[in-house]
Write a protein that holds these residues in place. Structure first.
Motif, PDB file in Angstrom:
ATOM      1  N   ALA A 128      -2.869  -9.073  -0.586  1.00 48.33           N
ATOM      2  CA  ALA A 128      -3.724 -10.018  -1.316  1.00 48.33           C
ATOM      3  C   ALA A 128      -2.956 -11.287  -1.673  1.00 48.33           C
ATOM      4  CB  ALA A 128      -4.272  -9.357  -2.580  1.00 48.33           C
ATOM      5  N   PRO A 133      -1.770  -3.177  -1.085  1.00 50.74           N
ATOM      6  CA  PRO A 133      -2.944  -4.043  -1.284  1.00 50.74           C
ATOM      7  C   PRO A 133      -2.605  -5.323  -2.048  1.00 50.74           C
ATOM      8  CG  PRO A 133      -3.532  -1.757  -1.680  1.00 50.74           C
ATOM      9  CD  PRO A 133      -2.044  -1.784  -1.552  1.00 50.74           C
ATOM     10  N   ARG A 134      -1.782  -5.180  -3.085  1.00 51.92           N
ATOM     11  CA  ARG A 134      -1.400  -6.355  -3.867  1.00 51.92           C
ATOM     12  C   ARG A 134      -0.573  -7.331  -3.018  1.00 51.92           C
ATOM     13  NH1 ARG A 134       2.888  -5.744  -8.858  1.00 51.92           N
ATOM     14  NH2 ARG A 134       4.109  -7.604  -8.346  1.00 51.92           N
ATOM     15  N   ALA A 173      -6.114  -1.477   3.783  1.00 47.09           N
ATOM     16  CA  ALA A 173      -5.540  -1.830   2.488  1.00 47.09           C
ATOM     17  C   ALA A 173      -6.043  -3.161   1.953  1.00 47.09           C
ATOM     18  CB  ALA A 173      -4.013  -1.876   2.589  1.00 47.09           C
ATOM     19  N   HIS A 174      -6.591  -4.005   2.845  1.00 43.97           N
ATOM     20  CA  HIS A 174      -7.035  -5.316   2.372  1.00 43.97           C
ATOM     21  C   HIS A 174      -8.154  -5.834   3.266  1.00 43.97           C
ATOM     22  CE1 HIS A 174      -6.784  -9.198   0.369  1.00 43.97           C
ATOM     23  NE2 HIS A 174      -6.725  -9.785   1.556  1.00 43.97           N
TER      24      HIS A 174
END
Length: 417
Positions: A280, A276-277, A298-299
């Motif tokens: 992002a 996710p990070r 995840a996003h």
């Protein structure tokens, strides 16, 4: 071998290049280096003249709706001109490959055998809207003892005309033969003539998009060194360091999206906790993500990916994302969709790195480093014609040694067989 009359667009230039090639192959390194220095200086001195021609090309291309990525490749400015001049100067510092002995031995019968590097001869280069290639190609061909027949795109014809005029004047004043670099007409028919000019042209190198490369490979009657598209992948292993992964992926994708070593697909191991990070960070940098179901989960904002996305060289702020079960599945995905340009892995596991580097079939494999490093200059080779994705003669950055062939020199003392 066709008659010159059968080559109305390129015949005269091809004859001049063929005559020049006979002189260039014998020139000492000092003469070639002095010419490179003079050409670099002339480019800087005549920057305003070159920029005026380039501005007209860019305006005309923009008026016809040319994509931003193509305009970026077409556009010159003072720093870019200084950069291409510096690329010529860097060639001066590189070893001259002509005359290098690749291998040698004394045979049992007393004959001395040497395999020696020699120029290819007349090198035809077909490329799209990147006027820096005009200078890089002229310089590389000169240093390696070859004459250059350049066929750039119509959109850059004014810029290329100005560049070749500057290079020609400076080079001839420095002692180079007329015809050492020739600019061909930018219409479609000139490509056909170049590809059929067997006996005048020793090799053709295409540099551009898929349609251009496919046409050259399909129609050429002269040898071709194929440079390919860059559908490059970055695989993030379960063992990857989060900070390194983010830095490598972002640089691979966003550093300069319009070039062939920009990453187009991100493959991530399902056990990577920081997906996710990572997504992002890409989204925050302005990248549109095209992902599978796991990536979309995840996003927020990831659009659905299709097979077309896995196959696409975007050359834009877009990236395909797939979550894979393991490294073998990543290798399987790459094997299906790669263009054989550059593949990268981010991992701490020595076993994963070894499996990846052995398992991918590409001109360059990057380990914990951005795909953007696949470049002749970054490899320390100086300027390059392009990245060869073929497997014969040359693979990877086409630098000076790759623009030569070899001759066997056999020396005896009255030996007879």
């Amino acid at each position: 071998m066709p008659e010159v009359a059968e080559l109305p667009l390129i015949g005269a230039a091809a004859l001049r290049a063929k005559a020049a090639a006979r002189v260039l192959r014998t020139l000492p390194t000092d003469t070639k280096d002095a010419a490179l220095a003079a050409m670099a200086e002339a480019l800087v001195e005549r920057t305003d003249e070159i920029l005026a021609a380039n501005a007209a090309d860019v305006d005309a291309a923009a008026a016809t709706g040319t994509p931003a990525s193509v305009l970026d490749r077409l556009r010159l400015d003072p720093p870019r001109i200084a950069g291409v001049a510096d690329a010529l100067r860097q060639l001066i510092a590189l070893p001259d490959p002509v005359g290098d002995v690749v291998r040698g031995s004394r045979l049992p019968n007393g004959l001395d055998l040497k395999q020696v590097r020699v120029p290819l001869g007349v090198v035809g280069i077909v490329y799209e809207a990147r006027p820096n290639v005009t200078v890089d190609a002229a310089g590389l061909c000169l240093k390696s003892g070859n004459a250059a027949l350049l066929r750039g795109s119509a959109s850059a014809f004014g810029t290329n005309t100005a560049l070749v005029a500057v290079l020609t004047e400076a080079g001839e004043k420095a002692g180079l033969p007329a015809g050492f670099v020739e600019l061909l007409p930018a219409d479609r028919a000139s490509v056909g003539e170049l590809l059929g000019a067997r006996g005048y042209v020793d090799v053709v190198i295409p540099r551009g998009g898929a349609s251009l490369i496919q046409r050259v490979v399909r129609e050429a009657r002269v040898p071709v060194i194929e440079t390919g598209e860059g559908n490059c992948h970055v695989y993030v292993d379960a063992s990857a360091d989060p900070a390194i992964a983010e830095a490598v992926v972002l640089n691979s994708k966003t550093h300069r999206v319009s070039v062939c070593n920009s990453a187009e697909t991100l493959l991530v191991h399902r056990d990577v906790p920081f997906l996710p990070r990572l997504l992002a960070a890409l989204s925050g940098a302005g990248v549109t993500l095209h992902g599978d179901d796991s990536a979309r989960s995840a996003h927020e904002g990831v659009v659905p990916a299709t097979d077309e996305d896995w196959a696409t060289e975007y050359l834009s702020m877009d990236m395909a994302v797939r979550v894979v079960d393991d490294l073998p599945q990543a290798l399987e995905h790459i094997a299906r969709w790669t263009t054989g340009h550059t593949e990268a892995i981010v991992a701490d596991s020595a076993a994963a790195i070894a499996e990846f580097t052995a398992g991918v079939d590409a001109a360059a494999v990057l380990v914990n480093a951005s795909t953007r490093f696949t470049d002749g200059g970054e490899f320390g080779f100086g300027a390059e014609i392009g990245i060869s994705t073929q497997k014969l003669h040359a693979r990877g950055p086409l630098g000076l040694p790759e623009l030569t062939s070899t001759t066997y020199v056999v020396t005896g003392n009255g030996h007879t067989r």
